[in-house]
Design a protein around this motif. Sequence first.
Motif, short mmCIF file in Angstrom:
data_model
loop_
_atom_site.label_atom_id
_atom_site.label_comp_id
_atom_site.label_asym_id
_atom_site.label_seq_id
_atom_site.Cartn_x
_atom_site.Cartn_y
_atom_site.Cartn_z
N SER A 81 72.48 -34.00 -29.16
CA SER A 81 72.81 -33.36 -30.44
C SER A 81 71.64 -32.49 -30.92
N GLY A 82 70.47 -32.73 -30.35
CA GLY A 82 69.34 -31.87 -30.68
C GLY A 82 69.45 -30.49 -30.03
N LEU A 83 70.46 -30.33 -29.17
CA LEU A 83 70.57 -29.06 -28.44
C LEU A 83 71.64 -28.14 -29.04
N THR A 84 72.21 -28.52 -30.18
CA THR A 84 73.29 -27.69 -30.72
C THR A 84 72.78 -26.37 -31.28
N ASN A 85 71.46 -26.30 -31.44
CA ASN A 85 70.82 -25.02 -31.77
C ASN A 85 71.38 -24.32 -32.99
N PRO A 86 71.00 -24.80 -34.19
CA PRO A 86 71.48 -24.12 -35.39
C PRO A 86 70.91 -22.71 -35.49
N LEU A 87 71.79 -21.77 -35.82
CA LEU A 87 71.34 -20.37 -35.97
C LEU A 87 71.31 -20.05 -37.45
N ASN A 88 70.25 -19.46 -37.90
CA ASN A 88 70.18 -19.07 -39.30
C ASN A 88 70.95 -17.79 -39.52
N GLN A 89 71.89 -17.85 -40.47
CA GLN A 89 72.71 -16.66 -40.65
C GLN A 89 72.01 -15.59 -41.44
N SER A 90 71.23 -16.00 -42.43
CA SER A 90 70.56 -14.97 -43.21
C SER A 90 69.13 -15.39 -43.50
N LEU A 91 68.38 -14.46 -44.02
CA LEU A 91 66.99 -14.75 -44.36
C LEU A 91 66.89 -15.81 -45.44
N PHE A 92 67.89 -15.85 -46.29
CA PHE A 92 67.83 -16.76 -47.44
C PHE A 92 68.43 -18.12 -47.10
N GLY A 93 68.36 -18.49 -45.87
CA GLY A 93 68.93 -19.78 -45.49
C GLY A 93 70.43 -19.67 -45.47
N GLY A 94 71.07 -20.06 -46.52
CA GLY A 94 72.51 -19.98 -46.60
C GLY A 94 73.14 -20.92 -45.60
N ALA A 95 74.41 -20.66 -45.31
CA ALA A 95 75.11 -21.54 -44.38
C ALA A 95 74.54 -21.32 -42.98
N SER A 96 74.27 -22.39 -42.31
CA SER A 96 73.76 -22.26 -40.96
C SER A 96 74.88 -22.63 -39.98
N VAL A 97 74.90 -21.89 -38.88
CA VAL A 97 75.97 -22.08 -37.91
C VAL A 97 75.36 -22.69 -36.65
N ASP A 98 76.00 -23.70 -36.11
CA ASP A 98 75.52 -24.24 -34.84
C ASP A 98 76.05 -23.39 -33.70
N GLU A 99 75.16 -23.11 -32.74
CA GLU A 99 75.62 -22.32 -31.60
C GLU A 99 76.55 -23.17 -30.74
N GLY A 112 79.24 -19.30 -33.72
CA GLY A 112 77.94 -19.23 -33.06
C GLY A 112 77.93 -18.16 -31.99
N LEU A 113 79.00 -18.13 -31.20
CA LEU A 113 79.06 -17.15 -30.12
C LEU A 113 79.11 -15.74 -30.69
N ASN A 114 79.96 -15.55 -31.72
CA ASN A 114 80.06 -14.22 -32.32
C ASN A 114 78.72 -13.74 -32.84
N GLN A 115 78.04 -14.67 -33.51
CA GLN A 115 76.76 -14.28 -34.08
C GLN A 115 75.77 -13.92 -32.98
N ARG A 116 75.82 -14.69 -31.91
CA ARG A 116 74.96 -14.42 -30.77
C ARG A 116 75.24 -13.04 -30.20
N ILE A 117 76.54 -12.74 -30.02
CA ILE A 117 76.90 -11.45 -29.42
C ILE A 117 76.42 -10.32 -30.32
N ARG A 118 76.56 -10.52 -31.63
CA ARG A 118 76.08 -9.48 -32.55
C ARG A 118 74.60 -9.23 -32.36
N SER A 119 73.84 -10.32 -32.31
CA SER A 119 72.41 -10.10 -32.21
C SER A 119 72.04 -9.59 -30.82
N ILE A 120 72.85 -9.92 -29.81
CA ILE A 120 72.58 -9.40 -28.48
C ILE A 120 72.77 -7.89 -28.45
N VAL A 121 73.82 -7.42 -29.14
CA VAL A 121 74.04 -5.98 -29.19
C VAL A 121 72.85 -5.30 -29.87
N ASP A 122 72.39 -5.87 -30.99
CA ASP A 122 71.24 -5.29 -31.69
C ASP A 122 70.01 -5.25 -30.78
#
Lengths: 315, 539
Positions: B118-136, B155-165
């Motif tokens: 469960s330590g590997l679910t890798n939470p991704l921070n959605q915004s600079l201000f914390g906010g809701a965090s999404v597990d990858e 998580g996957l969508n967010q990853r793909i977005r940042s991959i494009v950037d």
Amino acid sequence: MKLISLPSDTSIPFMRWRVPAVATSLVLCIASIALFLTFGMNYGIDFRGGSVVELRFEEPRDIGELRSEIGSLNFGDVQIVEFGQPTDVMIRVAEQPGGEEAQQRVVILLREMFGEVAQFRRVEVVGPRVSGELARAGAIAVVAALFAIMAYIWLRFEWHFAVGAVLTTLHDVILTIGLYSATQIDFNLTSIAAVLTIVGYSLNDTVVVYDRVRENLRRYKRMSMPELLNLSINQMLSRTLMTSITTVLALIALFIFGGEVIRSFTFAMIWGVVVGTFSSIFIAAPLLITLNLRSGRTGGGDAAADAVAEEPAAS
Amino acid sequence: MLHFARWQIVLIVLTVVVGILAVLPNLLPRSVLADMPGWLPKQQIVLGLDLQGGAYLLYQVDKQDYIDKRLRAVTAEVRTALRAEPRIGYTGLGVVDGAVQVRIRDATQFAEARERLSGLTNPLNQSLFGGASVDEFGLTEGSNETLRLSFTEDGLNQRIRSIVDQSIEVVRRRIDELGTTEPSIQREGEDRILVEAPGGDPEQLKSLVGTTAQLTFHMVDTSISGEEAMRTRPPAGTMVLTTSEDDEFEPARPYVVDENPLLSGEDLVDAQPGFDQQTNEPLVTFRLTTSGARRFGEVTSRNVGTPFAIVLDDEIISAPVIREPITGGSGQISGSFSVQAANDLSILLRAGALPAGLTLVEERTVGPGLGADSIAAGETAAIVAAVLVAVSMILVYGLFGVFANIALVTNIILLMGLLSLLGATLTLPGIAGIVLTMGMAVDANVLIYERIREEGKAGRTPILAIDTGFARAFNTILDANVTTLIAAVILFQLGSGPIRGFAVTLALGILTTVFTAFLFTRLLVALWVRRKRPTAIPV
């Protein structure tokens, strides 16, 4: 300075020919649809995927020879056409099975074969993923444009005019598709632009005629519909002719001097202007009779009101 | 209608003057432009790729490639997590149905294993201000003591977005290194990147942008030969890679290498092309980060005499034998490169690796020769069209035809000026749009003149006829042009490439047409009326 006079004071009974004219149009529309359904259109690589390569050789090359050379690469359906000058050829290769990479291979192999003896003037490769989307986006653009325009005319005029204008435009679009189908001219992204411009032009023409019809409706409350339409069209005839002629002249210049790349595009537009002019007279106006424009607004209509209405509004 | 206040006249003339000033830079060579005072407009119309030559490349981020890579990495993380002391026995670790799956042998250790994974679910921070965090990843339990780590949709969508950037950034760095002028690199939709670069060699551009450029160093396992490993099975924790097939003299040779890389592209600080001082062959020199250099030094001192493989995108480019410990933090990659290849490789290494593969889904390149021909053809067509339109206007309307022509020229100047000020891109279909505008621009004038003629016939005095003519034509012109404008705007919104170029000039052409018809032509005619006091209808 003025050397030519446009016809004025005409009273051509356009509406008398409306039945044969609409019938002819209907036949042409049905023929267009039939052509489209049986032969389809010659979709370019934008919509079907594949590659187009335009080459300029150092010396004129024999097309047959080229064909057998390229045939050895086993690309399946390959079109080779002379393009402008005798040293120029255009090679069109159908989409290769095997996804995006397979398309790239076509260009790589052609470069290996001709890279030394020819200039690659243009290379276009559209993979299978994009081609479907481009087709969809193009269709959406045409439909969306029609709806937006209908909404505008509805707001400015009445629903009869909106429906009439859109049907007229649809008529022009169908005939244009018929042209593409009959001539098998390459139908690509630029052709979509052509179709949409035809939409714009045809509407422009229709709206100008409708505008006058609306004005005359207010002015001559007792006149019968066919008579009123005849009057409106005759009043606008010299304008319609003048604008169509100058536009066609400009387009012919583009057709002859604009280069190969946009020739099919201009050809379609010339056709569109001719069809659009015809339809604004023979389709748009009769449609108003069919749609029963006058029925709901026959009220009033005493002589005094007519006389008042005929006075020009102060402007 | 025919009365103009002084300030109105000034405004109209000023607009036209601004239009002319805005067009001027297009007629001047760039060297003159550079010397002009700063307040003058210097913006030139940008020529589209079809007119100046260049490449339009649309790439799509290979989502599957990323998912595969990421799952492989997570598999390794799971292995490490379960092997940590105290070890947890497991079996069947691997990727099944797009998720990492593992079965825990001993049911009593299951809770502990779940805790570790469960330590590997890798939470991704959605915004600079914390906010809701999404597990990858989401951790699920299956029957029979199995655990699955699978991508969450968010998580996957967010990853793909940042991959494009991230990919855009890498592509930008690579192209900048190439020194191409004014490339445009932008996101298209969800997972696409559009690269537009004028001029240059499209083939070189393609090979630079499309390469993932994942550089890794792996130890070579010499306990088994590559050929034998291909026949049987490589030992656990190793894989078989082959040398580059580009080399004509040597066929692709298999090597057995460690699955986990010793070093990767991230450990590199710099890469430069150079030449081998003895053989004079092109090569690439690199420098490592401090931590990379330390690791590299340790490994090389332990493994003198064994080869290590330098791998680029799963292909071995060179497999030198370690002769002595490499502690200086720099080294060389030689692999029978051409000068160009060494140069390109160093650019790729400097710019970093793409986080996922890019697939070229659409390509349009135009050679400079064709571009120049297209401009010439477009110019000729425009001039011929203008002359034809102008002559027919004069033939039909006489003096008012001349007014219409002055208006037409003004119209085109304003259109070009607008294109320049907006920095809009002029394409070949755009030129077609201008030519079409010329044809239709006279429509406004024709509508006005025909109206004047009608009003004259209805018995009005010339001046009144002219005045009412303008007023009455107003509505018609507006309706007709607004409908075309709607078509143009929709073309622009929904279209791409050639359609957009056409829509821009068409839409701007409508605006300038309405301006010239309502203000400029009317002003011309008004000034003429004031001076001549006409006694007959002039059209």
